[in-house]
Design a protein around this motif. Structure first.
Motif, short mmCIF file in Angstrom:
data_model
loop_
_atom_site.label_atom_id
_atom_site.label_comp_id
_atom_site.label_asym_id
_atom_site.label_seq_id
_atom_site.Cartn_x
_atom_site.Cartn_y
_atom_site.Cartn_z
N UNK A 1 0.83 -1.22 0.00
CA UNK A 1 0.00 0.00 0.00
C UNK A 1 0.86 1.26 0.00
N UNK A 2 0.39 2.26 -0.71
CA UNK A 2 1.07 3.56 -0.74
C UNK A 2 0.16 4.59 -0.08
N UNK A 3 0.12 4.54 1.24
CA UNK A 3 -0.75 5.41 2.01
C UNK A 3 0.12 6.09 3.06
N UNK A 4 -0.10 7.37 3.27
CA UNK A 4 0.72 8.11 4.21
C UNK A 4 0.62 7.60 5.63
N UNK A 5 -0.52 7.00 5.99
CA UNK A 5 -0.72 6.53 7.35
C UNK A 5 -0.42 5.04 7.51
N UNK A 6 0.25 4.46 6.53
CA UNK A 6 0.62 3.04 6.58
C UNK A 6 2.08 2.88 6.21
N UNK A 7 2.81 2.11 6.99
CA UNK A 7 4.16 1.71 6.62
C UNK A 7 4.15 0.21 6.40
N UNK A 8 4.46 -0.21 5.19
CA UNK A 8 4.34 -1.62 4.83
C UNK A 8 5.70 -2.31 4.83
N UNK A 9 5.71 -3.53 5.34
CA UNK A 9 6.89 -4.39 5.30
C UNK A 9 6.59 -5.51 4.30
N UNK A 10 7.37 -5.58 3.23
CA UNK A 10 7.15 -6.62 2.23
C UNK A 10 7.92 -7.87 2.60
#
Length: 379
Positions: free
Chosen positions: A88-97
Motif C-alpha cells: 500500500x502507498x498510504x501516508x498513514x501506513x508503513x508496509x513491510x514486504x
C-alpha cells in the motif's frame, strides 16, 4: 505459499485479511495474551492479502482494541504485504514486504476483535523474534544500545514467548506483566520455525537467541535466573548442570500422609542432586503466607529435597546474583565431580562476566514486575 497470498472473493463480498507487522504486531500479540476476550489462533492457511486502501483504514482502526495507539501520517500503521505490487502507498501506513520462505504458522489470527469481513493477524513467534532482532540493529548502530544488551533484550523476548507471562503491550519495560498465560511455543518449536525462515534480516541473531532460551519461565525474574544458570560464561552464565524448570514433582510413595501438598512444582529442580530453587519476589508478612511457606519447606524436607529460596534482593545487582550462584553451587557440589566449585568460581570471576550480569539485569527485570502471581505451584 506466496500464490495463496492474494485477494479472493467469498460470496458477494471481499474478505480482507490485515496482517500487522513489527512493533504494532508485537503490541497486539501481547494484548491478546493478556486479555481474556481475545484469542490467538495459529493460521491454518496463509492470510488473504488484498491491497489496503485509504478507504479501508477506518474499518481496520475501528477493529483494533480501543487503547491501540493513534494512527496518522507521523505515526503510520505497520502492516505486512506479500508482494511489491500489493504494497500500500498510504501516508498513514508503513508496509513491510515479506518475500522469503516462511514456516507453517508464520502468522496468528486474533479472534475477538470487532470487524465485519475483516480478519486481523499478527506475526508468529519466529517472525516476531526475527523482526525484533532486525529493529535492534538500529540502536546498536546509533550506540544507544550495546550488542550484548541488544542480545539480552532479544533473549528476554524469546523467554517471554516460550513462557507463561507476558509483558505490558504499551510499556513492556516498566508496565505490569500478565501472569499465567499459555506459552506461545516451546523452545524446540521456535528453533524449528526459525530454521525455515529465509531472506529476513535478523534471523541469524533470532536463531542464536532461540538456541539458548530456557522455556517455561513464569516471570521475568525466572527468565533471568534461568539465563544466569545456563548461558555461557562469556554471557554471564555459570556451568551448572541441567535443571527442570517448572515441572511437577512426584512425591515418594513412602511419605503418604506426611506432606501437606499432593505435589509441588519448584521453579528450578535438579533431580540428581535433590535440590530445588524457588523465587518469590513478594515479602510474606501475612500469617497465612508465613504458614504456607513453612508447610512448603516441611514438605521438601520430608521428601529429602534441599530447598533454596531467592527473593528480589538476590537479583538486584550482579554481586547479589553471584552470591546466590555460590550458594546454589554449594548445594549441587555434593553430587558433582571434583573441581566443580572451582569451575563455578572461575566463571563468576571471568573478566567481563560481572558486567554481563549487570546488563542482563537491566534488560530482563522491569522495575514494577514483581512475582506475587508467579509463585511455585503446589496443591
Amino acid at each position: 505459499m506466496q500464490s495463496t497470498l492474494s485477494a479472493q472473493i467469498r460470496g458477494e463480498e471481499d474478505l480482507m485479511d490485515v496482517v500487522l507487522a513489527g512493533t504494532d504486531s508485537l503490541w497486539l500479540l501481547r494484548k491478546a495474551r493478556s486479555e481474556k476476550d481475545l484469542e490467538l489462533v495459529a493460521a491454518d492457511e496463509a492470510p488473504l492479502a488484498p491491497t489496503v486502501r485509504a478507504s479501508n483504514l477506518p474499518a481496520i482502526v475501528g477493529a483494533l482494541p480501543q487503547d491501540f495507539r493513534v494512527i496518522g501520517p507521523q505515526t503510520p500503521l505497520e502492516l505486512a504485504s506479500f508482494s511489491r505490487e500489493a504494497r500500500p502507498c498510504i501516508g498513514s501506513v508503513r508496509a513491510r514486504t515479506i518475500l522469503g520462505n516462511l514456516p507453517p504458522g508464520a502468522f496468528l489470527r486474533v479472534n475477538g476483535l470487532s470487524g465485519k469481513d475483516l480478519r486481523i493477524f499478527v506475526e508468529g513467534t519466529a517472525l516476531t523474534l526475527t523482526h525484533m532482532a532486525a529493529r535492534l540493529a538500529q540502536p546498536i548502530k546509533e550506540k544507544a544500545l550495546t550488542e550484548q544488551a541488544a542480545f539480552f533484550r532479544l533473549m528476554s523476548l524469546a523467554s517471554e514467548l516460550c513462557g507463561t507471562y507476558g509483558r505490558d503491550p504499551t510499556n513492556p519495560a516498566r508496565g505490569d506483566c500478565a501472569w499465567g498465560v499459555d506459552p506461545l511455543c516451546t523452545a524446540l518449536e521456535l528453533k524449528q520455525s526459525l530454521a525455515e525462515v529465509s531472506g529476513a534480516r535478523g534471523v541469524r541473531q533470532a536463531r542464536r537467541a532461540a538456541g539458548l532460551v530456557t522455556p517455561g519461565s513464569a516471570s521475568p525474574a525466572e527468565s533471568l535466573l534461568a539465563m544466569a544458570m545456563s548461558l555461557p560464561a562469556s554471557l554471564g552464565g555459570v556451568p551448572f548442570p541441567a535443571f527442570q524448570h517448572n515441572k511437577a514433582l512426584s512425591w515418594p510413595q513412602d511419605i503418604n500422609g506426611l506432606t501437606k501438598h499432593r505435589t509441588m512444582t519448584p521453579d528450578f529442580y535438579w533431580p540428581q542432586h535433590s535440590v530445588a530453587l524457588e523465587y518469590d519476589g513478594a515479602r510474606h508478612a501475612e500469617e497465612d503466607r508465613v504458614w504456607e511457606d513453612h508447610r512448603r519447606q516441611q514438605d521438601y524436607t520430608t521428601c529429602g529435597i534441599s530447598l533454596l529460596c531467592a527473593q528480589a534482593e538476590d537479583l538486584k545487582s550482579a554481586g547479589a546474583i553471584e552470591r546466590l550462584m555460590r550458594i546454589v553451587a554449594l548445594q549441587l557440589a555434593t553430587q558433582e565431580k571434583a573441581g566443580f566449585l572451582q569451575e563455578v568460581e572461575a566463571a563468576l570471576l571471568k573478566p567481563g562476566s560481572s558486567a554481563a550480569r549487570a546488563t542482563l539485569i537491566s534488560q530482563l527485570l522491569p522495575p514494577n514486575c514483581s512475582k506475587t502471581e508467579g509463585e511455585s505451584q503446589h496443591s
